[in-house]
Design a protein around this motif. Structure first.
Motif, PDB file in Angstrom:
ATOM      1  N   GLN A  13     -32.266  16.334 104.159  1.00  0.00           N
ATOM      2  CA  GLN A  13     -33.034  17.674 104.415  1.00  0.00           C
ATOM      3  C   GLN A  13     -31.786  18.848 104.369  1.00  0.00           C
ATOM      4  O   GLN A  13     -32.058  19.907 104.555  1.00  0.00           O
ATOM      5  CB  GLN A  13     -33.912  17.741 105.560  1.00  0.00           C
ATOM      6  N   ALA A  14     -30.688  18.116 104.797  1.00  0.00           N
ATOM      7  CA  ALA A  14     -29.719  19.186 105.008  1.00  0.00           C
ATOM      8  C   ALA A  14     -29.230  20.072 103.721  1.00  0.00           C
ATOM      9  O   ALA A  14     -28.198  20.992 104.068  1.00  0.00           O
ATOM     10  CB  ALA A  14     -28.571  18.436 105.547  1.00  0.00           C
ATOM     11  N   ARG A  15     -29.579  19.612 102.752  1.00  0.00           N
ATOM     12  CA  ARG A  15     -29.125  20.444 101.403  1.00  0.00           C
ATOM     13  C   ARG A  15     -29.811  21.926 101.446  1.00  0.00           C
ATOM     14  O   ARG A  15     -29.297  22.875 101.316  1.00  0.00           O
ATOM     15  CB  ARG A  15     -29.691  19.787 100.143  1.00  0.00           C
ATOM     16  N   ASP A  16     -31.022  21.819 101.929  1.00  0.00           N
ATOM     17  CA  ASP A  16     -31.821  22.999 101.911  1.00  0.00           C
ATOM     18  C   ASP A  16     -31.580  23.859 103.608  1.00  0.00           C
ATOM     19  O   ASP A  16     -32.265  24.724 103.697  1.00  0.00           O
ATOM     20  CB  ASP A  16     -33.092  22.825 101.744  1.00  0.00           C
ATOM     21  N   GLY A  17     -30.822  23.095 104.412  1.00  0.00           N
ATOM     22  CA  GLY A  17     -30.796  23.868 105.741  1.00  0.00           C
ATOM     23  C   GLY A  17     -31.682  23.063 106.689  1.00  0.00           C
ATOM     24  O   GLY A  17     -32.504  22.431 106.134  1.00  0.00           O
ATOM     25  N   ILE A  18     -31.334  22.943 107.836  1.00  0.00           N
ATOM     26  CA  ILE A  18     -31.862  22.254 109.043  1.00  0.00           C
ATOM     27  C   ILE A  18     -33.151  23.134 109.559  1.00  0.00           C
ATOM     28  O   ILE A  18     -33.125  24.319 109.871  1.00  0.00           O
ATOM     29  CB  ILE A  18     -31.257  21.916 110.036  1.00  0.00           C
ATOM     30  N   GLY A  19     -34.412  22.556 109.217  1.00  0.00           N
ATOM     31  CA  GLY A  19     -35.723  23.329 109.822  1.00  0.00           C
ATOM     32  C   GLY A  19     -35.752  23.030 111.436  1.00  0.00           C
ATOM     33  O   GLY A  19     -35.089  22.334 112.068  1.00  0.00           O
ATOM     34  N   PRO A  20     -36.931  23.380 111.766  1.00  0.00           N
ATOM     35  CA  PRO A  20     -37.081  23.227 113.412  1.00  0.00           C
ATOM     36  C   PRO A  20     -37.200  21.970 113.574  1.00  0.00           C
ATOM     37  O   PRO A  20     -37.114  21.538 114.597  1.00  0.00           O
ATOM     38  CB  PRO A  20     -38.383  24.141 113.551  1.00  0.00           C
TER      39      PRO A  20
END
Length: 99
Positions: free
Chosen positions: A23-30
């Protein structure tokens, strides 16, 4: 017991790390931020728990009690002595006499 728990924490940390890496490719979500907070808390808590040793250093040492010391004091005994009070009455008292 401690090794089993540590192995479980490390395995879950690796699994969580690989899941979050995807998931780190798109940024870290909540959810990812919460998971990283939990993982960091476990790591810091484990380090603190490993640093505190609940046992005292060394083993208790049992020693024999010291030998008794005999000191010879004065030799004492009791004697009966007659005393006469100012009114003329005779009293017999026990008196401790030490040599």
């Amino acid at each position: 017991m401690r090794g089993i728990l540590l192995g479980g924490v490390v395995a879950s940390a690796l699994a969580l790390g690989t899941a979050l890496a995807a998931q780190a490719r798109d940024g870290i979500g909540p959810g990812g931020a919460a998971a990283l907070g939990v993982l960091g808390g476990l790591a810091v808590g484990g380090a603190i728990a490993a640093a505190n040793d609940p046992y005292y250093p060394g083993k208790p040492v049992y020693r024999a009690p010291p030998r008794p010391v005999y000191v010879e004091g004065p030799i004492c005994h009791f004697e009966r002595r007659e005393t006469i009070d100012p009114y003329g009455d005779i009293y017999i008292r026990r008196v401790r006499v030490c040599e």
